[in-house]
Scaffold this active site. Sequence first.
Site, PDB file in Angstrom:
ATOM      1  N   ASP A 168       0.855  -1.186   0.000  1.00  0.00           N
ATOM      2  CA  ASP A 168       0.000   0.000   0.000  1.00  0.00           C
ATOM      3  C   ASP A 168       0.893   1.238   0.000  1.00  0.00           C
ATOM      4  OD1 ASP A 168      -2.312   1.816   0.453  1.00  0.00           O
ATOM      5  OD2 ASP A 168      -3.345  -0.052   0.939  1.00  0.00           O
ATOM      6  N   HIS A 241      -3.036   3.340  -4.518  1.00  0.00           N
ATOM      7  CA  HIS A 241      -2.403   2.891  -3.264  1.00  0.00           C
ATOM      8  C   HIS A 241      -1.001   2.323  -3.528  1.00  0.00           C
ATOM      9  CE1 HIS A 241      -5.630   3.678  -0.474  1.00  0.00           C
ATOM     10  NE2 HIS A 241      -6.505   3.086  -1.258  1.00  0.00           N
ATOM     11  N   ASP A 303      -8.873  -0.403  -5.944  1.00  0.00           N
ATOM     12  CA  ASP A 303      -9.754   0.584  -5.298  1.00  0.00           C
ATOM     13  C   ASP A 303      -9.100   1.953  -5.252  1.00  0.00           C
ATOM     14  OD1 ASP A 303      -7.822  -0.512  -3.545  1.00  0.00           O
ATOM     15  OD2 ASP A 303      -8.846   0.353  -1.834  1.00  0.00           O
ATOM     16  N   GLU A 304      -9.922   2.956  -5.092  1.00  0.00           N
ATOM     17  CA  GLU A 304      -9.501   4.315  -4.745  1.00  0.00           C
ATOM     18  C   GLU A 304      -8.308   4.788  -5.576  1.00  0.00           C
ATOM     19  OE1 GLU A 304     -10.964   4.616  -0.140  1.00  0.00           O
ATOM     20  OE2 GLU A 304      -9.010   3.686  -0.419  1.00  0.00           O
ATOM     21  N   TRP A 370     -17.071  -3.691  -1.321  1.00  0.00           N
ATOM     22  CA  TRP A 370     -16.762  -3.041  -0.036  1.00  0.00           C
ATOM     23  C   TRP A 370     -17.550  -1.752   0.167  1.00  0.00           C
ATOM     24  CZ3 TRP A 370     -14.035   1.655   0.935  1.00  0.00           C
ATOM     25  CH2 TRP A 370     -13.511   2.311  -0.189  1.00  0.00           C
TER      26      TRP A 370
END
Length: 737
Positions: A168, A241, A303-304, A370
């Site tokens: 990450d 990330h 994600d993100e 999620w």
Amino acid sequence: MPNKIDFGNGSIDFNIETILIKKNNPEVKKLAQFYIQLFQNPNIQIQEVDKLEFTQKNSIILGINERRDAPDRYKIQVTPYGIMVEASQVKGLFHALQSLTQLVKLNPENKAGSIRIPTVIIEDEPRFSYRGMHLDVARHFFSVDVIKQYIDLLALYKFNNFHWHLTDDQGWRIEIKKYPELTNVGATRSNTLIGHYTDRPVKYDNKEVSGYYTQEQIKEVVEYAKDRFINIIPEIEMPGHASAALAAYPYLGCTWGPYKVANTWGVFEDVLCTKDTTLNFMKDVLNEVVDLFPGKYIHIGGDECPKARWKTCINCQRNKRRFNLADEDQLQSYFIKEIEKHLYRKGKKLIGWDEILEGGLAPNATVMSWRGETGGVEAASQNHDVIMTPGSHCYFDHYQSKNPREALAIGGYTPISKVYAYEPIPANLDPKFSKFILGAQANLWTEYIEDEKKLFYMAFPRAIALSEVLWSRKEDKNYAGFLERLQFHLPWLKTQKINLTNAYAELDYTLSKSGDDMVLHFVKAPIKGKVLVEFKHNANNFTQEYPKGDSLILSNSLDLKAWYQLQDNSLCKPIHIIYNKHKAAGASIQFIEKPSPKYFSNENSIINGIAAPTNKYSGPEWLGMEGKNFEAIIDLSKSDTIDQIKFQLYNFPAAWIYPAKEIIVEASTDNLNYEVVGSWKLSPFTQERYIEPIVDLKKNKSYRYLKIKVINHGKIAEGSPGAGHTAWLFLGEITVD
Ligand code: ACM
Ligand code: ZN
């Protein structure tokens, strides 16, 4: 709770001497050896026989049957003539042995040397094939020993997947031989944020955080998990990330940096570029990962991932033209599909967070839902496998207690009762797609979990609730029964040095009105215990009592703490209630604008005499208006003089909560003719998180009705958190004196 459990007439005193297995079954023999090692009793003999039957008193018979239709099913028979365990696969035998272990270890009468087990027949199999627990080792690093302890507990509670979040922004934690800088540079951050990332001013410690797993250690852990029938799913985050990877190899980014391993939390704009160089690099990384993890799944995050860098990158924009992609979402989809093809060629299946739906799902991808259930419903409806991990029920980095002194967590409120109530098949999923919901998983993100003590505190006992959700039949769900069973697990977990919460039994409360008084009702968990109340009279003067019923009449202003005391006399954390009797406490209120159901416990919370906590915006005493003004009429039931009205406002731009611009109070004696009697305006210089406006009224006039308008901040300006959206307005108690 097993599917079927029939108790016999008594119990047996069991002193295991032999494990009987059939000849020529190396897998079962390995399991028997493993079990002997687990019990640390070298005197146990393995006997290989032609026919398995009850012939020896202190024996466990391990048999493989021909029930090929149910790979996870097992049966245990505990009889005075021995214990017979059967299943169609070795993993079924393993699960049976875990049940047997629970029968032995959780029985408080079983001191060393004597083992008493009830005579019983248990038949069981799991409801879901995927039962997972995740752990983020990037935000904080956990040693191999801690990972093994975590895996032991997962095995005891019959989870079968461990999702290991290895990379990450804050650290790269897996050795990659081809790219040593990933760990030489990416496994170390210079310092770490202290407190919550929304705290101001921002503070950092001065401790370097460093750590990674060598490939030898990874192999050791994979083997350890395999012995316990747990598959490990490694996660290598891309394209977002990825700060740690970028810090190690700046050419992977769109701007070439410089980048650093992140020392704070959140989402970072610098992400992996979509150029071929970066894709090829990640494929090389995955080649080594694939060789280390024998399971079929590789998780690639997804994600993100902010797209700002891609929008101004020549390489990313060239890729858009080259592959005829409409936007950056499709560019992300391109990236994931390329990775998926590569994994597919290596015989692996890709898993990604639900953002991988954006711009189009890769053909064989499995989705982890999620951000609620929506992604899961969408993916399952497209015939894709889904693992449910919604933040609402499955994020174990959320608070499990409402107590203001609970150890720091990221936010949210996910008590064990909510975990237990979780139903993995989304209610709005067409039943013909429910077979795509493989199961669920709890996620443990470790921004605020700095050591193993806190890790186990956050994971247990909530993981036990999830285990039952995933294993047991839906129709056997019974929260009170679960809490009763939990009472056997907790003392045993404590002997494993696991730091446990009893938040599951913390008191809650509701209020009602009785005549002129408010009545406080304690809401208890369905577990035996007593309410203990302490009244504060002044700084040095308290009285304690066990009230007769479960409610208290609040006839005057008072300050009290109430605890639930469990049968072993342990106390749960208290609720603290400061009741301030005022003219509108318990009055009726009519909302002209409805508050958001997300932040609204009941109509009266805003005028029940109990102030909202000034240090946080959650809990039943705060009410949230999403983008709207607050507007309501309070009926005092008779005319009365009013000097002032006090409000509570919250100011927390990080969560898009902005204070009201203005408050206007109108009053009336007949609910028809209103006059403006007071107002308040926000100072543009206000910085405080908590604001307490006071509106003074014209004195010596009586009114029965108050029309209160609290004006929302409105559209959030460019440059502020939530820019372009309308703000949240948070309102606590309205105190009328
Ligand atoms: C996630 O929590 N960002 C998957
Ligand atoms: Zn780029």
